[in-house]
Design a protein around this motif. Structure first.
Motif, short mmCIF file in Angstrom:
data_model
loop_
_atom_site.label_atom_id
_atom_site.label_comp_id
_atom_site.label_asym_id
_atom_site.label_seq_id
_atom_site.Cartn_x
_atom_site.Cartn_y
_atom_site.Cartn_z
N PHE A 192 -4.75 -4.76 0.05
CA PHE A 192 -3.80 -3.75 0.50
C PHE A 192 -3.40 -2.82 -0.65
O PHE A 192 -3.26 -1.60 -0.46
N THR A 193 -3.20 -3.41 -1.85
CA THR A 193 -2.83 -2.57 -2.98
C THR A 193 -3.93 -1.56 -3.28
O THR A 193 -3.66 -0.39 -3.55
N ALA A 194 -5.19 -2.04 -3.22
CA ALA A 194 -6.32 -1.15 -3.49
C ALA A 194 -6.41 -0.07 -2.43
O ALA A 194 -6.76 1.08 -2.72
N VAL A 195 -6.10 -0.42 -1.17
CA VAL A 195 -6.07 0.60 -0.12
C VAL A 195 -5.03 1.66 -0.46
O VAL A 195 -5.26 2.87 -0.30
N GLY A 196 -3.88 1.21 -1.00
CA GLY A 196 -2.86 2.15 -1.44
C GLY A 196 -3.39 3.08 -2.51
O GLY A 196 -3.14 4.29 -2.50
N PHE A 197 -4.19 2.53 -3.44
CA PHE A 197 -4.80 3.36 -4.48
C PHE A 197 -5.70 4.41 -3.85
O PHE A 197 -5.68 5.58 -4.21
N MET A 198 -6.50 3.97 -2.87
CA MET A 198 -7.44 4.89 -2.23
C MET A 198 -6.69 6.02 -1.52
O MET A 198 -7.05 7.19 -1.64
N ILE A 199 -5.62 5.65 -0.79
CA ILE A 199 -4.83 6.68 -0.09
C ILE A 199 -4.34 7.71 -1.11
O ILE A 199 -4.50 8.92 -0.93
N ALA A 200 -3.76 7.21 -2.21
CA ALA A 200 -3.18 8.12 -3.19
C ALA A 200 -4.23 9.02 -3.81
O ALA A 200 -4.04 10.24 -3.92
N ILE A 201 -5.38 8.45 -4.20
CA ILE A 201 -6.36 9.25 -4.93
C ILE A 201 -7.02 10.27 -4.00
O ILE A 201 -7.29 11.41 -4.40
N VAL A 202 -7.22 9.91 -2.71
CA VAL A 202 -7.84 10.86 -1.79
C VAL A 202 -6.88 12.02 -1.50
O VAL A 202 -7.29 13.19 -1.49
N SER A 256 0.82 -1.21 0.00
CA SER A 256 0.00 0.00 0.00
C SER A 256 0.85 1.26 0.00
O SER A 256 0.45 2.27 -0.56
N LEU A 257 2.03 1.23 0.61
CA LEU A 257 2.81 2.46 0.69
C LEU A 257 4.08 2.42 -0.16
O LEU A 257 4.29 3.26 -1.03
N VAL A 258 4.92 1.40 0.05
CA VAL A 258 6.25 1.44 -0.56
C VAL A 258 6.18 1.33 -2.08
O VAL A 258 6.67 2.18 -2.81
N SER A 259 5.55 0.25 -2.57
CA SER A 259 5.39 0.19 -4.03
C SER A 259 3.93 0.48 -4.35
O SER A 259 3.19 -0.38 -4.79
N ASN A 260 3.56 1.72 -4.10
CA ASN A 260 2.18 2.16 -4.33
C ASN A 260 1.76 1.91 -5.77
O ASN A 260 2.53 2.15 -6.70
N VAL A 261 0.53 1.44 -5.92
CA VAL A 261 0.10 0.97 -7.24
C VAL A 261 0.12 2.08 -8.29
O VAL A 261 0.52 1.85 -9.42
N VAL A 262 -0.27 3.29 -7.93
CA VAL A 262 -0.27 4.36 -8.93
C VAL A 262 1.08 5.06 -8.97
O VAL A 262 1.64 5.30 -10.04
N LEU A 263 1.59 5.41 -7.79
CA LEU A 263 2.73 6.32 -7.77
C LEU A 263 4.05 5.65 -8.07
O LEU A 263 5.01 6.32 -8.43
#
Lengths: 195, 276
Positions: A143-153, A16-23
């Protein structure tokens, strides 16, 4: 037992954080850039993505283990996954509309938009590549999708503030959003010290 | 007879250059951004990704064009996806067998060619409506346009981020030559700006590129030229597309249940309500 918990924690921080799916992996850029104008729509999109990716990685893992591996046709994974995901999203949409109208109200609008978002297929394929079992595949998807949500919000929050800024004419619209995303990517690079 | 042949050839060349220059998928249409950002860490990776995509695009365009009267309209998108996914799988296996270095460099982004906007966009908007030969040249032009763009972005990022070009330490060679001319005993060394090969650099390079494109577009508009995109699947560019990119390729656009246009209307309505 403790080992499993430890692995799950590492997976949580890692995906969710280190290899964030979008970033850092650039998957799912289209909704990331397209639906991030307001925080509440971004949160809705994030919710829908979490929902779809978790279910899709579960279904993909089950199909991979019990059909593709069993009949030794793993080379068909791309074709099978993409069709399963496309069908699954349609099915989830119909199911929610009929049986869970409250959830459909919240997420329904965003579901057709993620039909074949590259993040969904990307995560299903990554799980297979990393040889995760079914449980870990679901966890990794979630967890990856949670990473997406963090990034987009976060991006939506910044974009709401940016409305009032005076941006050079050529940089208005997408370029400034991309620069914001780049700065966020630098910030997320910092998380790599966590592991 | 020779006249019609000539005409056909001319229109094929036109279609080819249309994809290569006028409607370049990356610089003009802004399609297929995921691989554009992810694999352009070096020029050679960009070139490899571009050529792989070109191969898939040409093959799928030809097959879809051959089958255009057979595939029923209602199931055309799933049919296209299956055709594209088959070719992607073939190309992936070939790469794994013959160019393993490229295969491991591109990794997960090879199977993700399936969901690349360019391929389904061209299938939907060109190959499913045109005969085989123009479709072939459309695929070739679009694919090579994509290749040129990826290689260029990759070259910029590699040059700034690592001081190299196609793996050769160009900047250091030049600096060494300069320092020997001005008679320094120790050659000047280039310090690479490594952020350009990392993820953030991709966003910055693309931002600069889009800003440039905005500027060109604005100048053209001031001159009164029509800058609307022509006959491409995602009619406006992906990045400014409010319905989260090219999702509408996968559902029936013409108002079928669950289509994106409906979803978008509904989203607008619900937003409107909240604002009220």
């Amino acid at each position: 037992m403790l080992d499993v918990v430890k692995d799950l924690l590492i997976l949580l921080v890692g995906s969710s954080l280190v290899s964030n799916v979008v970033l850092s992996q650039f998957l799912g850029l289209c909704p990331f850039l397209g639906v991030s104008k307001k925080v509440d729509t971004a949160a809705g999109m994030g919710g829908a993505v979490i929902f779809v990716i978790t279910i899709a990685s579960a279904v993909a893992a089950v199909i991979y283990k019990f059909i593709l591996v069993r009949f030794d046709i793993t080379y068909l994974q791309t074709i099978v996954f993409i069709l399963v995901i496309a069908a699954l999203v349609q099915f989830v949409e119909m199911f929610l509309k009929k049986f869970v109208p409250a959830l459909y109200q919240a997420l329904g609008v965003y579901l057709p938009l993620i039909t074949t978002n590259c993040a969904v297929l990307g995560i299903a394929l990554t799980n297979v590549q990393k040889n995760y079992g079914i449980g870990f595949s679901i966890a990794s998807g979630l967890f990856t999708a949670v990473g997406f949500m963090i990034a987009i919000v976060i991006l939506a929050g910044i974009r709401e503030k940016m409305e009032y800024n005076d941006i050079p004419e050529s940089f208005q619209g997408m370029p400034i959003v991309l620069i914001t995303a780049g700065l966020m990517a630098i910030a997320f690079c910092g998380f790599s010290g966590l592991l | 007879m020779s006249d019609t042949n000539n005409e056909a050839r001319q229109s094929s060349m036109e279609v080819f250059f249309n994809g290569l220059v006028k409607e370049n998928p990356t610089f003009v249409l802004a399609l297929g951004m995921c691989p554009t950002l992810a694999v352009t860490t070096s020029a050679i990776n960009g070139l490899g990704m571009g050529l792989t995509t070109t191969a898939v695009l040409v093959l799928s365009n030809v097959i879809i064009s051959l089958l255009r009267h057979i595939i029923p309209n209602r199931v055309r998108i799933p049919a296209f996806i299956v055709i594209v996914a088959s070719f992607v799988t073939m190309v992936e296996l070939l790469l794994e067998g013959f160019i393993p270095s490229l295969y491991s460099a591109l990794g997960i982004y090879i199977p993700l060619i399936v969901v690349n906007c360019i391929i389904l966009g061209r299938a939907e908007s060109f190959a499913s409506k045109n005969p085989v030969i123009p479709s072939f040249f459309d695929g070739l032009g679009m694919g090579l346009g994509f290749t040129v763009a990826l290689t260029a972005i990759g070259a910029v990022r590699e040059l700034i981020g690592a001081g190299e070009l196609f793996g050769a330490p160009v900047i250091n060679n030049i600096l060494a030559a300069i320092s020997s001319i001005i008679g320094r005993s120790e050659p000047i060394e280039y310090v690479p700006v490594s952020i350009f090969v990392l993820a953030p650099g991709a966003f910055f390079v693309l931002a600069a590129l889009t800003a440039l494109q905005n500027r060109v577009k604005r100048k053209m508009q001031e001159k009164g030229k029509n800058v609307d995109k022509i006959q491409s699947g995602c009619s406006s560019d992906c990045t400014s597309c409010s319905d989260s990119g090219c999702a509408h390729r996968f559902v029936d656009v013409n108002g079928a249940p669950g289509s994106v246009s409906l979803a978008k209307n509904a989203a607008d309505k619900s937003n409107g309500k909240k604002e009220e």
